[in-house]
Design an enzyme around this catalytic site. Structure first.
Site, PDB file in Angstrom:
ATOM      1  N   GLU A   2      38.114  34.978  45.130  1.00  0.00           N
ATOM      2  CA  GLU A   2      39.029  36.131  44.735  1.00  0.00           C
ATOM      3  C   GLU A   2      39.368  36.882  45.744  1.00  0.00           C
ATOM      4  O   GLU A   2      38.937  37.796  46.372  1.00  0.00           O
ATOM      5  CB  GLU A   2      38.244  37.250  43.671  1.00  0.00           C
ATOM      6  CG  GLU A   2      37.632  36.717  42.176  1.00  0.00           C
ATOM      7  CD  GLU A   2      37.146  37.744  41.375  1.00  0.00           C
ATOM      8  OE1 GLU A   2      37.032  38.842  41.864  1.00  0.00           O
ATOM      9  OE2 GLU A   2      36.668  37.304  40.215  1.00  0.00           O
ATOM     10  N   ASP A  68      41.883  44.585  33.941  1.00  0.00           N
ATOM     11  CA  ASP A  68      42.010  45.296  35.113  1.00  0.00           C
ATOM     12  C   ASP A  68      43.592  45.313  35.624  1.00  0.00           C
ATOM     13  O   ASP A  68      43.793  45.308  36.849  1.00  0.00           O
ATOM     14  CB  ASP A  68      41.131  44.503  36.276  1.00  0.00           C
ATOM     15  CG  ASP A  68      39.685  44.785  36.155  1.00  0.00           C
ATOM     16  OD1 ASP A  68      39.257  45.686  35.279  1.00  0.00           O
ATOM     17  OD2 ASP A  68      38.957  44.084  36.685  1.00  0.00           O
TER      18      ASP A  68
END
Length: 257
Positions: A2, A68
């Site tokens: 990520e 998110d």
């Protein structure tokens, strides 16, 4: 990983991420193992970090983390996981509907996509509640939950306890573009309730996606303190996705935002 290229790596990450998936897929498929990746819902990350046709070729499941979208890092209140664009959101692409359709437009087959749903909320401490308690109110990270212990983050079971037992005020979007938010004093949290989870699970069906996923199992109301029995959000997903397909399901198209 990520995220490829974004915030941590060189431009070569994009092709290297695809290359490692090629190698993993070559090893997994002969022994009938599934290969999946949790990927960003943000178009900026998608464009910089993912060779989407390559991911579609090598991954069995492309798990889009459709949450998110907003949090305490923005220094103002925002919803963790809008389903559709809200006019008070300056970014037209920070919602699940846009994310999923964007992945499809870049070459991901709908039947390879698994859509993420949050079993938690992002919380905030509003700087001046008297000036307003809505979206985009200036704020910092909310107080840590008594069990999760992380500033700016509350589990669903902590949120529903506050709503059911501690006098927090709940505000729903009248057009159901996003889940509710709740507040008391300076404390504020956005989250998905059972109804929004139902709508998202139905969205998965309407779009012909492969399924849904969550972050995370232990954040649901597992004791059933505030809803209809334990694990209300997980059971809602299961009920909607387990229903036999209806004739009209085959002709449904995604709702434009």
């Amino acid at each position: 990983w990520e995220y490829p290229v974004c915030w941590q790596g060189p431009d070569s990450d994009k092709e290297n991420f695809a290359a490692i998936l090629l190698e993993l897929s070559a090893e997994f498929k002969p022994i009938e193992l599934l290969l999946s990746a949790a990927v960003s819902p943000n178009i900026l990350v998608i464009d910089k970090g993912y060779d989407v046709p390559a991911l579609a070729k090598y991954l069995d499941w492309i798990a889009v983390m459709a949450y998110d979208y907003h949090g305490q890092w923005e220094k103002r209140t925002g919803h963790v996981a809008p389903l559709y664009h809200h006019p008070d959101d300056e970014f037209y692409y920070l919602n699940a509907n846009y994310s999923i359709n964007y992945w499809i437009s870049k070459g991901a087959p709908p039947r390879s996509i698994v859509m993420g749903m949050p079993l938690y909320g992002h919380s905030f401490s509003i700087h001046n509640p008297r000036a307003g308690t809505g979206l985009n109110s200036p704020a910092s990270a909310g107080n840590a939950g008594e069990f999760t212990g992380i500033a700016g983050f509350l589990s669903y079971y902590e949120i529903c306890d506050r709503v059911c037992n501690r006098g927090w005020t709940v505000v729903q979007d009248p057009e159901s573009r996003m889940g509710p938010y709740a507040y008391k004093g300076s404390q504020w949290v956005s989250f998905d309730d059972s109804e929004m989870i139902r709508r998202k699970a139905q969205f998965v069906r309407d779009m012909g996606l492969s399924g849904g996923m969550v972050w995370a199992l232990d954040l649901d109301d597992f004791h059933g303190r505030c809803d209809n029995g334990p694990h209300p959000l997980m059971h809602m997903i299961q009920r909607v996705l387990a229903e036999p397909p209806k004739e009209h399901d085959r002709h449904l198209k995604p709702v434009e935002s």
